[in-house]
Design a protein around this motif. Sequence first.
Motif, PDB file in Angstrom:
ATOM      1  N   UNK A  60      -8.943   9.156   7.914  1.00 16.91           N
ATOM      2  CA  UNK A  60      -8.970   8.670   6.838  1.00 16.91           C
ATOM      3  C   UNK A  60      -7.678   9.069   6.009  1.00 16.91           C
ATOM      4  N   UNK A  61      -8.310  10.910   5.372  1.00 19.76           N
ATOM      5  CA  UNK A  61      -7.506  11.747   3.779  1.00 19.76           C
ATOM      6  C   UNK A  61      -5.901  11.649   4.997  1.00 19.76           C
ATOM      7  N   UNK A  62      -5.298  11.799   5.897  1.00 22.79           N
ATOM      8  CA  UNK A  62      -4.519  11.994   6.534  1.00 22.79           C
ATOM      9  C   UNK A  62      -3.344  10.851   6.942  1.00 22.79           C
ATOM     10  N   UNK A  63      -3.985   9.889   7.228  1.00 24.92           N
ATOM     11  CA  UNK A  63      -2.934   8.461   6.918  1.00 24.92           C
ATOM     12  C   UNK A  63      -3.349   7.922   5.775  1.00 24.92           C
ATOM     13  N   UNK A  64      -3.922   8.676   4.873  1.00 31.24           N
ATOM     14  CA  UNK A  64      -3.161   7.957   3.338  1.00 31.24           C
ATOM     15  C   UNK A  64      -2.739   8.938   2.817  1.00 31.24           C
ATOM     16  N   UNK A  65      -2.102   9.638   3.316  1.00 29.94           N
ATOM     17  CA  UNK A  65      -1.424  11.026   2.096  1.00 29.94           C
ATOM     18  C   UNK A  65      -0.227  10.519   2.541  1.00 29.94           C
ATOM     19  N   UNK A  66      -0.270   9.606   4.378  1.00 28.31           N
ATOM     20  CA  UNK A  66       1.919   9.581   4.825  1.00 28.31           C
ATOM     21  C   UNK A  66       1.633   7.924   3.959  1.00 28.31           C
ATOM     22  N   UNK A  67       1.044   7.512   4.055  1.00 26.68           N
ATOM     23  CA  UNK A  67       0.865   5.573   3.637  1.00 26.68           C
ATOM     24  C   UNK A  67       0.905   5.341   2.382  1.00 26.68           C
ATOM     25  N   UNK A  68       0.317   7.008   1.490  1.00 20.10           N
ATOM     26  CA  UNK A  68       0.233   6.835  -0.373  1.00 20.10           C
ATOM     27  C   UNK A  68       0.945   7.919  -0.831  1.00 20.10           C
ATOM     28  N   UNK A  69       0.818   9.051   0.184  1.00 20.29           N
ATOM     29  CA  UNK A  69       1.748   9.755  -1.062  1.00 20.29           C
ATOM     30  C   UNK A  69       0.439  10.709  -1.569  1.00 20.29           C
ATOM     31  N   UNK A 116       8.373  -3.885   8.424  1.00 24.69           N
ATOM     32  CA  UNK A 116       7.833  -2.987   8.367  1.00 24.69           C
ATOM     33  C   UNK A 116       6.484  -3.276   8.589  1.00 24.69           C
ATOM     34  N   UNK A 117       6.169  -2.250  10.056  1.00 26.45           N
ATOM     35  CA  UNK A 117       5.010  -2.540  10.958  1.00 26.45           C
ATOM     36  C   UNK A 117       4.351  -0.624  11.136  1.00 26.45           C
ATOM     37  N   UNK A 118       2.727  -1.146  10.645  1.00 30.01           N
ATOM     38  CA  UNK A 118       2.470   0.081  11.504  1.00 30.01           C
ATOM     39  C   UNK A 118       0.709  -0.366  11.814  1.00 30.01           C
ATOM     40  N   UNK A 146       6.085   9.945   3.899  1.00 26.92           N
ATOM     41  CA  UNK A 146       5.357   9.169   2.142  1.00 26.92           C
ATOM     42  C   UNK A 146       6.468   9.134   1.781  1.00 26.92           C
ATOM     43  N   UNK A 147       7.239  10.252   1.313  1.00 29.00           N
ATOM     44  CA  UNK A 147       8.345  10.367   0.645  1.00 29.00           C
ATOM     45  C   UNK A 147       9.899   9.749   1.679  1.00 29.00           C
ATOM     46  N   UNK A 148       9.804  10.674   2.658  1.00 27.87           N
ATOM     47  CA  UNK A 148      10.154   9.564   3.914  1.00 27.87           C
ATOM     48  C   UNK A 148      10.859   8.537   3.563  1.00 27.87           C
TER      49      UNK A 148
END
Length: 675
Positions: free
Chosen positions: A283-292, A398-400, A500-502
Amino acid sequence: MRKTDKRKMRQIKISVGIVTIISCIATLIYLYRLSFVLKPQHHVQSSSPKYQIGTPLRHMSLNEVYKDIARSEPGDYILELEDDHPPETMVNTPGCKIPLTMVNYKKNIIDLDKNKNITCGRRAVFLRKAGDDRVKVYVKSVILEKYANNYKKFDCCYQFIIDSVQYPHDRPMLKYSNCTKFKDDEIITLQSDFIHIQCTGYDDNNKTKIIYSDMYAFSKKIDGIKPRNNKIKCKIQYNVLMLGMDSMSLPRAVQTMPRTVAFFKNDNWLGFRGYHKIADNTFPNIMAALTGKNISDITKRCYGSMDECKSLLIWNYFKEIGYVTAYGEDYLQLPDTFTKEFAFKEPPTDHYMRPFFLKGETKRHNNSLLCSGKASAGQQILDYALDFANTYKKDSFFGFFWLNSFSHDVKSHPEIADKIVENFLNQLAYTGVLMNTFVIFLSDHGLRFGELRFTMESYFDDRMPMNFMWVPLFFKGKQPYELRALSINQFRLMTPYDMFSTLVDIRRISECSDISHRAPDGCHNCHSIFKVINGTRTCLDASIDEKWCSCHKLYPLPNQDTIGMKSVELAVTHIKNMVNTIETQRCWGCMSLSLKSIIRLHFYYAKDKVSLFYVVAFNMTPGNVAYEATVLRKGEQETLIEPISVITNYRGLGKCALNRRDRKFCICQKNESCL
């Protein structure tokens, strides 16, 4: 005479012309054959680097290709895309050196040629897309008759999952349309994305039995898609398709999915060797990529009300400018991503796969395969992702999509997914969407549990998830500086915050906007990988806590080492004290734990080259649960770097603990005197 002379001259010219052409052809053939006859040791003498005749052009470094571009930073010194001799490090920069280690996953790989029965069944009814909102039915009567067995009569019908009602928590009840009978070659108009196929057999007494059941998922094109922002003047908008596999380190991907990795290499995908997790689990790793954002911020904002946090998710950024969005994830019984306290009560995207898997997921073949209908859950996700991309290839999307079932734990077999993923990638290429679509194939972390975690190599493996990227052809032609940065960053320390920034940057470029976006909230030094990551970047710079940082070499110690033993005692004491404070259900308690054995002891040097970090793994009894802990030692002072990791599979021994986070430290025992 004159006519005769002219005729002779014409014949002479023709003859000369033919001879000339034949001579040229013969010369070309001779030179062509000569190039293969010449031995490779014959070199062209020059002051520049030597080239061999008859051999392919040498590989040029990016420094030569981009020699007109001045270096922008002191750490920008390694620009090679690929090295013929693999280095001994995953990352080798002034700020971070991560050794190349390989957990042996090959010993757990099953031979699929000898285990062809590892399937979810044989399909008898096939559905194929016949338009944006239609599918065609193909019935294989011979196969269906085998399912019918002793039932002489049978018929089939289809029904759609048309809605879901929240009941209770994150387990909605599904609503279906009426089941409509169909025949071979029939065209069905989609009412929703998900279709359930069911066939019923009738015996001589007209008693019925369901003889066949299957599920299909298609993207029913949304009517009246929000038009793109009229202010956007860009001719090209870039799509994004993110595909994730749980618990897949780069070494695990290379060993268990060689066909897929070979596809990436042959098609010139980028592979980010330094992609590093920033927290323990999914969860924290995915949320970092999806929300920053980091997990503390997400918990404060979204705990118990994920629907109120939809605007934070990256796909919503794209939806704001007219993109169609989709999200799908299998293996719903796992408490991984958007579940429990972080569940959505309403669909977070235009296309949402959760209702499809709520229809049912069944474990088969000793829990090594998760089935949804007559296909694996992972196959269903990839089929849906492919149809989604193909349906909206003339629009923007955009698909995840996240696959848990193929790789979640040590009992899973990613090798089952290898041909499936390779086939998906080939089909995706044939749709034409790769011209303007970024495809990102990544993971959250490596394998966190099981006996493989007892090895030293697993320490790095857990922290280094895979990350591959397809850069669209249009982008390669229009953005040379960004492409250069992407190539360099394959060998730099990189995190989900950079991802996320990318993604934000892809949106900016798709808008032709010059407005720069601020750094992600979770990491103020992180940025888009369209910009070169400084070679001096450290874990601290990338917001990677010391507990998870792997920018160092581990040095082994004997299990009897005196100072190493003190670090184990510190961790064991911490666990014992924690067990005494765990709240449990009435009439239950947690058993007292003690050290059973030490699995491994290692240390590494702190940045000051004086202090030491000890990485210790040990078993405790009762329960035979293994833990991994990091302890900082400064002089005689020791400090535990939390959290302590559990490295054995969770077996449900701590279910009596009220707090889910405490269950990995609790071995439940019933209080017999309790009434």
